[in-house]
Design a protein around this motif. Structure first.
Motif, PDB file in Angstrom:
ATOM      1  N   LEU A   1       1.064  -1.405   0.008  1.00 25.82           N
ATOM      2  CA  LEU A   1      -0.095   0.089  -0.056  1.00 25.82           C
ATOM      3  C   LEU A   1       0.717   1.323  -0.054  1.00 25.82           C
ATOM      4  O   LEU A   1       1.348   1.414   0.934  1.00 25.82           O
ATOM      5  CB  LEU A   1      -0.974   0.574   1.078  1.00 25.82           C
TER       6      LEU A   1
ATOM      7  N   GLY B   1       2.540   3.076   3.768  1.00 23.66           N
ATOM      8  CA  GLY B   1       2.299   1.193   3.828  1.00 23.66           C
ATOM      9  C   GLY B   1       3.360   0.325   4.168  1.00 23.66           C
ATOM     10  O   GLY B   1       3.173  -0.794   4.737  1.00 23.66           O
ATOM     11  N   ASP B   2       4.030   0.742   3.102  1.00 27.79           N
ATOM     12  CA  ASP B   2       5.554  -0.202   3.498  1.00 27.79           C
ATOM     13  C   ASP B   2       6.981   0.570   3.015  1.00 27.79           C
ATOM     14  O   ASP B   2       6.789   0.318   1.863  1.00 27.79           O
ATOM     15  CB  ASP B   2       4.870  -1.649   2.497  1.00 27.79           C
TER      16      ASP B   2
ATOM     17  N   ALA C   1      -0.133   3.774  10.043  1.00 29.73           N
ATOM     18  CA  ALA C   1       0.938   3.675   8.539  1.00 29.73           C
ATOM     19  C   ALA C   1       2.238   3.605   8.616  1.00 29.73           C
ATOM     20  O   ALA C   1       2.704   4.203   9.471  1.00 29.73           O
ATOM     21  CB  ALA C   1       0.762   5.008   7.634  1.00 29.73           C
ATOM     22  N   ASP C   2       3.005   3.145   7.426  1.00 31.92           N
ATOM     23  CA  ASP C   2       4.913   2.611   7.878  1.00 31.92           C
ATOM     24  C   ASP C   2       5.546   3.551   7.617  1.00 31.92           C
ATOM     25  O   ASP C   2       6.447   4.336   8.361  1.00 31.92           O
ATOM     26  CB  ASP C   2       5.482   1.003   6.175  1.00 31.92           C
TER      27      ASP C   2
ATOM     28  N   ASP D   1       2.675   9.385  -1.325  1.00 31.84           N
ATOM     29  CA  ASP D   1       2.551   8.296  -0.212  1.00 31.84           C
ATOM     30  C   ASP D   1       1.783   8.920   0.778  1.00 31.84           C
ATOM     31  O   ASP D   1       0.830   8.943   1.247  1.00 31.84           O
ATOM     32  CB  ASP D   1       3.637   7.551   0.490  1.00 31.84           C
TER      33      ASP D   1
ATOM     34  N   TYR E   1       2.374   7.431  12.382  1.00 34.38           N
ATOM     35  CA  TYR E   1       3.931   6.732  11.486  1.00 34.38           C
ATOM     36  C   TYR E   1       4.206   5.103  12.215  1.00 34.38           C
ATOM     37  O   TYR E   1       4.854   6.049  14.047  1.00 34.38           O
ATOM     38  CB  TYR E   1       4.751   7.975  11.102  1.00 34.38           C
TER      39      TYR E   1
ATOM     40  N   ASN F   1      -4.506  -1.150  10.916  1.00 37.33           N
ATOM     41  CA  ASN F   1      -3.553  -0.903  10.356  1.00 37.33           C
ATOM     42  C   ASN F   1      -3.008  -1.339   8.639  1.00 37.33           C
ATOM     43  O   ASN F   1      -3.854  -1.568   8.169  1.00 37.33           O
ATOM     44  CB  ASN F   1      -3.352  -3.275  10.769  1.00 37.33           C
ATOM     45  N   TRP F   2      -2.667   0.013   7.939  1.00 36.15           N
ATOM     46  CA  TRP F   2      -2.206   0.490   6.649  1.00 36.15           C
ATOM     47  C   TRP F   2      -0.989  -0.425   6.328  1.00 36.15           C
ATOM     48  O   TRP F   2      -0.161  -0.273   6.075  1.00 36.15           O
ATOM     49  CB  TRP F   2      -2.345   1.707   6.509  1.00 36.15           C
ATOM     50  N   CYS F   3      -1.828  -1.570   6.290  1.00 34.30           N
ATOM     51  CA  CYS F   3      -0.440  -2.300   5.297  1.00 34.30           C
ATOM     52  C   CYS F   3      -1.401  -3.762   5.042  1.00 34.30           C
ATOM     53  O   CYS F   3      -2.376  -4.622   5.332  1.00 34.30           O
ATOM     54  CB  CYS F   3       0.064  -3.375   6.916  1.00 34.30           C
TER      55      CYS F   3
ATOM     56  N   PRO G   1      -3.185  -7.545   9.231  1.00 31.22           N
ATOM     57  CA  PRO G   1      -3.163  -6.376   7.709  1.00 31.22           C
ATOM     58  C   PRO G   1      -3.949  -6.989   6.905  1.00 31.22           C
ATOM     59  O   PRO G   1      -4.658  -8.131   7.237  1.00 31.22           O
ATOM     60  CB  PRO G   1      -1.858  -7.751   7.218  1.00 31.22           C
TER      61      PRO G   1
ATOM     62  N   VAL H   1      -1.747   8.916   1.917  1.00 30.94           N
ATOM     63  CA  VAL H   1      -2.508   8.235   4.086  1.00 30.94           C
ATOM     64  C   VAL H   1      -3.100   9.470   4.651  1.00 30.94           C
ATOM     65  O   VAL H   1      -4.317   9.143   5.181  1.00 30.94           O
ATOM     66  CB  VAL H   1      -0.710   8.166   4.059  1.00 30.94           C
TER      67      VAL H   1
END
Length: 226
Positions: A64, A67-68, A121-122, A129, A152, A179-181, A202, A133
């Motif tokens: 995402l 997200g990564d 979010a990651d 990005d 984050y 969880n935005w993953c 996830p 988000v």
């Protein structure tokens, strides 16, 4: 000729994450809509996998936007300049069906009106990005009719912990983390460490993700044919 769908993500040398990514690739391939290749690993490994694909290909990120971080950095290092008939798609982002899935998962975790939500979010290095988000948090807030703050796990501020504390200070004693993953790993965060009452899983495994990735492939196939 149907272009090969190349799913790309960093696997972090995490066996749990590796297994989940390969299961995702298998689930997409089982739809029999296109040949599917999983390109998971380091930039060198992914580039080698891509070079081994015969014919046209559509590169579909298996993560995402925002997200990564590791996968976003990997994607930025791939070189398709000398690869004919190749099209790279952006990662999944503020898709209404994903927002609906996040809302459903929050409710399954006991979220109720009056509770706060942190979209976890990651984070990565791209401002685009970060914008995605923010869009996701706004869409989720409208759907839930509730306060949703972004937090984050890496790189950017505020952290998930600080976002949860801010919600509590604003009158939301219970806070659940969305969880935005797309795919998790063995080092999942403990909600207690994030000052949260719970955290959703996830998004994969969910048939929705397979549907969306195949839709992305169809869009890329149309661009190659144009």
């Amino acid at each position: 000729m149907v272009p090969t769908m190349v799913l790309v993500a960093d696997d972090e040398r995490d066996t749990h994450r590796q297994k989940a990514l390969r299961e995702l690739a298998t689930a997409v391939a089982d739809r029999n809509e296109a040949p599917v290749v999983g390109a998971f690993g380091s930039p060198a490994e992914v580039n080698e996998t891509i070079r081994a694909v015969d014919g046209p290909l559509v590169l579909v990120p298996a993560f995402l936007a925002g997200g990564d971080r590791a996968s976003a950095e990997l994607l930025a290092q791939l070189d398709l300049n000398d690869r004919g008939e190749a099209y790279t798609l952006p990662p999944l982002g503020a898709v209404p069906s994903i927002i609906a899935e996040l809302a459903r998962r929050l409710q399954d975790h006991g979220w109720a009106h009056g509770d706060g939500v942190v979209l976890a979010a990651d984070g990565c290095t791209g401002q685009e990005d970060r914008r995605v988000v923010t869009d996701v948090s706004r869409m989720l807030s409208r759907r839930l009719q509730a306060a949703v703050h972004v937090g984050y796990l890496n790189v950017w501020a505020p952290s998930v912990w600080h976002a949860a504390q801010r919600l509590r200070n604003n009158g939301h004693p219970r806070v659940t983390v969305a969880n935005w993953c797309l795919v998790g790993g063995s080092r999942e965060r403990d909600p207690n460490d994030l000052a949260a009452s719970g955290m959703t899983d996830p998004l994969w495994p969910s048939p929705l993700i397979v549907d969306l990735l195949l839709a992305r492939h169809r869009a890329g196939k149309a661009r190659l044919a144009a």
